[in-house]
Enzyme design. Sequence first.
Site, PDB file in Angstrom:
ATOM      1  N   CYS A 352     -44.086 -14.752  46.022  1.00  0.00           N
ATOM      2  CA  CYS A 352     -43.649 -15.614  47.121  1.00  0.00           C
ATOM      3  C   CYS A 352     -42.243 -15.287  47.579  1.00  0.00           C
ATOM      4  CB  CYS A 352     -43.767 -17.071  46.697  1.00  0.00           C
ATOM      5  SG  CYS A 352     -45.483 -17.541  46.560  1.00  0.00           S
ATOM      6  N   TYR A 379     -37.455   3.955  37.453  1.00  0.00           N
ATOM      7  CA  TYR A 379     -37.001   2.629  37.877  1.00  0.00           C
ATOM      8  C   TYR A 379     -38.175   1.768  38.349  1.00  0.00           C
ATOM      9  CZ  TYR A 379     -32.676   5.259  37.618  1.00  0.00           C
ATOM     10  OH  TYR A 379     -31.652   6.054  37.176  1.00  0.00           O
TER      11      TYR A 379
END
Length: 422
Positions: A352, A379
């Site tokens: 969200c 990463y």
Amino acid sequence: MADPAPPFGFHRDALGRACLGGAPLSELLAASGLETPAYVYDLDAIQDATSRLVSALGPGNLVAYAVKANSAGSVVRAVAEAGAGADLVSGGELQVALACGITPERIVMSGVAKSDAELDRAISLGLCAIQVESVEELPRVSARAAALGAVGRVSLRINPGVEIDSHAHIATGHDEAKFGILEQDLPAALEILRREASLSLVGVSTHVGSMLREPEPYLESARVVCQVALHCRASGHPLEFVDFGGGFGIDYGGEPADAPEVFARAALGLLAEWGLADLRLVVEPGRALVGPYGVLLTRAIQTKRSGGRHTLMIDAGMNDLIRPALYAAKHRVEPCDALPGALPFRVVGPVCESSDDFGEHPLGDAPSGLFVVRDAGAYGFTMASEYNGRALPGEISVRAGRVVKAAPSPGVAAWVTRRLEA
Ligand code: LLP
């Protein structure tokens, strides 16, 4: 950087299926028994990339792999077997590096705020160097070393004041960055080193930032290191090494970047030019050794058509791969068992946040099934979180086209337990 020929890294087979390390990703996922989202790493390709850089640097020099890029045990073992040491930034990474067979004299420890416990461990192990990032850190290392009855092997990490053309969050060498010692503060650092018997200055280092596409900015900061190294020598410090840092870029599907070997050769040339070829050269690559050789597998959850826009929702989100949200990074998203289509879809995750958005990709009329997010070996998992009550992703390691390790997600239940404990 050109991808090495298949079976290394990502490629498509004659049927158009997305493969990593010679095997179709859909088959690797099935063989692993894991669910999506899951990272997949090609250990052969990682080892090959590391070996090529180790050879380009030559004997006596050190490839210190930046463990923060990918700290999966199988990956760290693969780079160690190819002859790399480690650059690390925490006691946790130190534990992983040691457990994966990297010996202390091949490890450098960076970080602007090392804890006392981390310094104590680094000093007692006798790491190659503690890379000191501020004048104020020197007396701290000295006091810990004295208390342990040891000598702290330190290198001065210089902030060269060099601006690079990279995302602001991954540029570290400009003079407002929190990293490193400015040249103007060098006299104060040398004064402390002169009087503290518990410190030994063994190196001068730097790291200018990430995603460098060609050697010039690297060399610009390396020149500053050479100048400081000459100055330290003239002040009576018998240096052992210079460390020019990491930052070698990769091609995420837009602009190419020079191979790590090109940086290595340029760095060796520079050392010779400065009359410093007797010093050991250390480089600290992370991304270039692992980034292109890992992917994130994800499944389509549903599509949405609204306001003339086509959106594909996938089961991987910014908690699994934060690079697009954090750096506006572009990672190609492609169907696994079909070729990319024509119709562009905006690909978004379940988190969200509006920044949970992987950008627009040509996916065809009705995208469904398994998708691959490319160049996610660096990463990716190391920056993953459990935000929104989502479990950390799984990780699959592949060698010779077979799954050799499958680490499942800790699962949502682990997250729930932890939340209820707090
Ligand atoms: N050495 C030091 C001291 C570093 O701080 C870093 C990366 C490296 C070496 C390795 O840099 P590389 O060769 O991987 O570019 N999370 C960002 C990258 C942050 C890099 C932080 N430091 C990203 O996803 O692009």
